[in-house]
Structure formats: structure tokens, C-alpha cells
Write a protein that holds these residues in place. Structure first.
Motif, PDB file in Angstrom:
ATOM      1  N   CYS A  64      10.470  -3.813   4.722  1.00 37.64           N
ATOM      2  CA  CYS A  64       9.580  -4.563   5.607  1.00 37.64           C
ATOM      3  C   CYS A  64       8.155  -4.414   5.093  1.00 37.64           C
ATOM      4  N   THR A  65       7.461  -5.533   4.950  1.00 37.61           N
ATOM      5  CA  THR A  65       6.075  -5.509   4.506  1.00 37.61           C
ATOM      6  C   THR A  65       5.172  -6.001   5.638  1.00 37.61           C
ATOM      7  N   ALA A  66       4.155  -5.203   5.937  1.00 31.47           N
ATOM      8  CA  ALA A  66       3.194  -5.552   6.983  1.00 31.47           C
ATOM      9  C   ALA A  66       1.853  -5.836   6.318  1.00 31.47           C
ATOM     10  N   GLY A  67       1.634  -7.099   5.964  1.00 32.78           N
ATOM     11  CA  GLY A  67       0.387  -7.498   5.334  1.00 32.78           C
ATOM     12  C   GLY A  67       0.211  -6.973   3.924  1.00 32.78           C
ATOM     13  N   HIS A  68       1.246  -6.373   3.364  1.00 33.15           N
ATOM     14  CA  HIS A  68       1.124  -5.708   2.076  1.00 33.15           C
ATOM     15  C   HIS A  68       1.724  -6.548   0.956  1.00 33.15           C
TER      16      HIS A  68
ATOM     17  N   GLY B 204      10.849  -8.363   0.214  1.00 30.21           N
ATOM     18  CA  GLY B 204      10.027  -8.159   1.403  1.00 30.21           C
ATOM     19  C   GLY B 204       9.392  -9.460   1.848  1.00 30.21           C
ATOM     20  N   LEU B 205       9.623  -9.841   3.094  1.00 28.29           N
ATOM     21  CA  LEU B 205       9.067 -11.074   3.640  1.00 28.29           C
ATOM     22  C   LEU B 205       7.687 -10.786   4.228  1.00 28.29           C
ATOM     23  N   PRO B 206       6.692 -11.641   3.967  1.00 32.79           N
ATOM     24  CA  PRO B 206       5.329 -11.374   4.435  1.00 32.79           C
ATOM     25  C   PRO B 206       5.270 -11.149   5.944  1.00 32.79           C
ATOM     26  N   GLY B 207       4.518 -10.122   6.355  1.00 37.22           N
ATOM     27  CA  GLY B 207       4.364  -9.803   7.767  1.00 37.22           C
ATOM     28  C   GLY B 207       2.909  -9.558   8.121  1.00 37.22           C
ATOM     29  N   SER B 208       2.657  -9.274   9.389  1.00 39.96           N
ATOM     30  CA  SER B 208       1.293  -9.143   9.907  1.00 39.96           C
ATOM     31  C   SER B 208       0.633  -7.841   9.492  1.00 39.96           C
ATOM     32  N   LEU B 209      -0.701  -7.881   9.427  1.00 39.13           N
ATOM     33  CA  LEU B 209      -1.486  -6.659   9.293  1.00 39.13           C
ATOM     34  C   LEU B 209      -1.280  -5.790  10.531  1.00 39.13           C
TER      35      LEU B 209
END
Length: 268
Positions: free
Chosen positions: A154-158, A174-179
Motif C-alpha cells: 500500500c502506498t500513501a502518497g509515496h 502499489g496503487l497511488p493513495g492519499s498523503l
């Protein structure tokens, strides 16, 4: 201005010496604090090749928000990999970095899903007065399978990590996610990938891709090419080559910290 208002050569030299000593003490404190935000040693999981690298900016006078961590969870041989970057530098960034790393460690044993881990981290950050700072993080849970490992990422804004296949093929995972740390309502998604024998995953902070030579960035294309050429090398060799290439590219212009985390399934 009278002569008495001017500093003598001796007084000037003494002030410069005191300033130099003060800067050295400050730099030492920063280095000590930075080390406390990183694991003193990484685990040595049986049958896996693991490496973490941190390199401070050329300035090196302040604490950065880059961090990484790897630790075991569950009753089996599962691992959690975490790498992230807190906005800014200094004491405030260090405090948030500590919150991020230790929150992930604290909640991961009870939350199997990386999405749940990062949602809990977001809630924790919102519960602190962090002055609109934010954090980008990638978390992966590593589960052993017959001939390698399964990664839930899981990627959080990374930046998305790269998977380097044994044949040199490169994939992003990893699918783009929120900061994290800005809003209560965030979007986080998971992606699962398998690493077979000879495959490797490499995660890094933006000190890699945003390193500059004048107006030119190191960029993701160079990163991908270097990683593809590293197929067959160990995690330590790959992380070292990537770091060396970034520093060679940026030279004295490397003004951001760099963290790299690599996990490889050996070919035998």
C-alpha cells in the motif's frame, strides 16, 4: 566607529572557533537523533536478502524526515516493510517521523492489512498538532510462499516501489493513495505481487528521483535502468549502486536525504 567598537583579530578568531565548534556540536546532535529514527540493525530473515540504506543530504546539518523499518509480525515468518518521508526537516519533522515509525510498529501485529496500518497512522497523526505537515509512506506485508514471497503493498502518497525480476524486467507495484496527516477521509488501496527466486523489490524516497544536476532530475527512467541492470545482484549491491549513481549524478548539488530499502529472494 571608534577602535574600541571593532573586534580584534584574536577576538574574531575566538568567535569563529566557537561558531565552528557550535556547528559541529549541532551536526553531531542531528546525526545522533537521525540514527534514533532508523532501526539500529535490520532483521536477517532466513532465505531472504535484505538491505536498508540512509544517506544524509550534502548539507547534513539537520534531521530529515526519511525513514525505513523492517520487523517480524504474526505467528509465522511474516515481515512488515515500511519506508516513508515526512515533509520538512528539523525537530518537528523528527517528531512526526518517530510517530510514524513507532505507530506502524505498534499496530502492525494486530492489523494484517497495510491499508489498515496506514489508516491507523493517519488517525494518529491527525490526533497530534503537526502544523499541517504530512507524510508519504509505503508499507508492504511479506508472506512466504513455496518458492518465494507474496507482497501486499500500500502506498500513501509515496513513490511506487519497483519490482526487479530475475530476468531484468521492471514492474511498478502499489496503487497511488492519499498523503497522510492532512485529512480524515483518505483513499488507500492494496496491490499484491509475488517475488520468485531471483526477484527483488526496491523502495526509495524522492531524494533518488528528484536529485538534480542543474535543471535536470535523476528521474524514474534512470532509476529503472539502473535497477534493470542490477538484476542478479544482491540487495546490498543494488542499493549501493543506486545510491552511488544518484550521488555521482547530483555531486555537490545533492540537497535531499535518501533512503533505500531492498528485499530480494535469492535464486537458490
Amino acid at each position: 566607529m571608534s577602535g574600541s567598537e571593532h573586534l580584534s583579530a584574536l577576538e574574531t578568531a575566538e568567535l569563529l572557533e566557537e561558531l565552528t565548534a557550535s556547528n559541529a556540536r549541532f551536526a553531531q546532535i542531528a546525526r545522533t537523533l537521525q540514527r534514533s529514527l532508523l532501526p539500529p540493525v535490520l532483521p536477517t530473515p532466513e532465505g531472504l536478502d535484505l538491505c536498508g540504506v540512509f544517506h544524509p543530504s550534502r548539507e547534513g546539518q539537520d534531521v530529515s524526515g526519511d525513514f525505513y523499518d523492517v520487523f517480524g509480525v504474526g505467528r509465522g515468518d511474516d515481515l512488515v516493510l515500511a519506508l516513508g518521508d515526512v515533509c520538512g526537516k528539523g525537530a518537528e519533522a523528527a517528531a512526526i517521523t518517530s510517530i510514524a515509525r513507532h505507530t506502524i510498529r505498534a499496530v502492525a501485529p494486530d492489523l494484517r492489512s497495510p491499508v489498515q496500518i496506514l489508516r491507523r497512522l493517519n488517525d494518529t497523526m491527525l490526533g497530534h498538532d503537526i502544523d499541517e505537515r504530512f507524510c508519504t509512506v509505503v508499507v508492504a506485508r511479506v508472506t512466504r510462499i513455496v518458492d518465494g514471497v507474496r507482497l501486499t503493498v500500500c502506498t500513501a502518497g509515496h513513490l511506487q516501489p519497483f519490482v526487479v525480476r530475475a530476468d531484468g524486467t521492471i514492474e511498478r507495484v502499489g496503487l497511488p493513495g492519499s498523503l497522510l496527516g492532512l485529512f480524515a477521509d483518505i483513499r488507500l488501496l492494496e496491490e499484491t505481487v509475488q517475488l520468485r527466486r531471483g526477484d527483488m523489490i526496491v523502495a526509495f524516497t524522492d531524494g533518488v528521483t528528484e536529485a538534480r544536476d542543474g535543471d535536470e532530475q535523476f528521474g524514474e527512467r534512470r532509476t529503472e535502468e539502473i535497477l534493470a541492470a542490477s538484476a542478479g545482484l544482491s540487495a546490498t549491491e543494488t542499493a549501493g549502486i543506486l545510491l552511488d549513481e544518484v550521488l555521482r549524478f547530483a555531486g555537490t548539488s545533492a540537497r535531499d536525504d535518501i533512503a533505500i530499502l531492498a528485499l530480494r529472494v535469492p535464486p537458490s
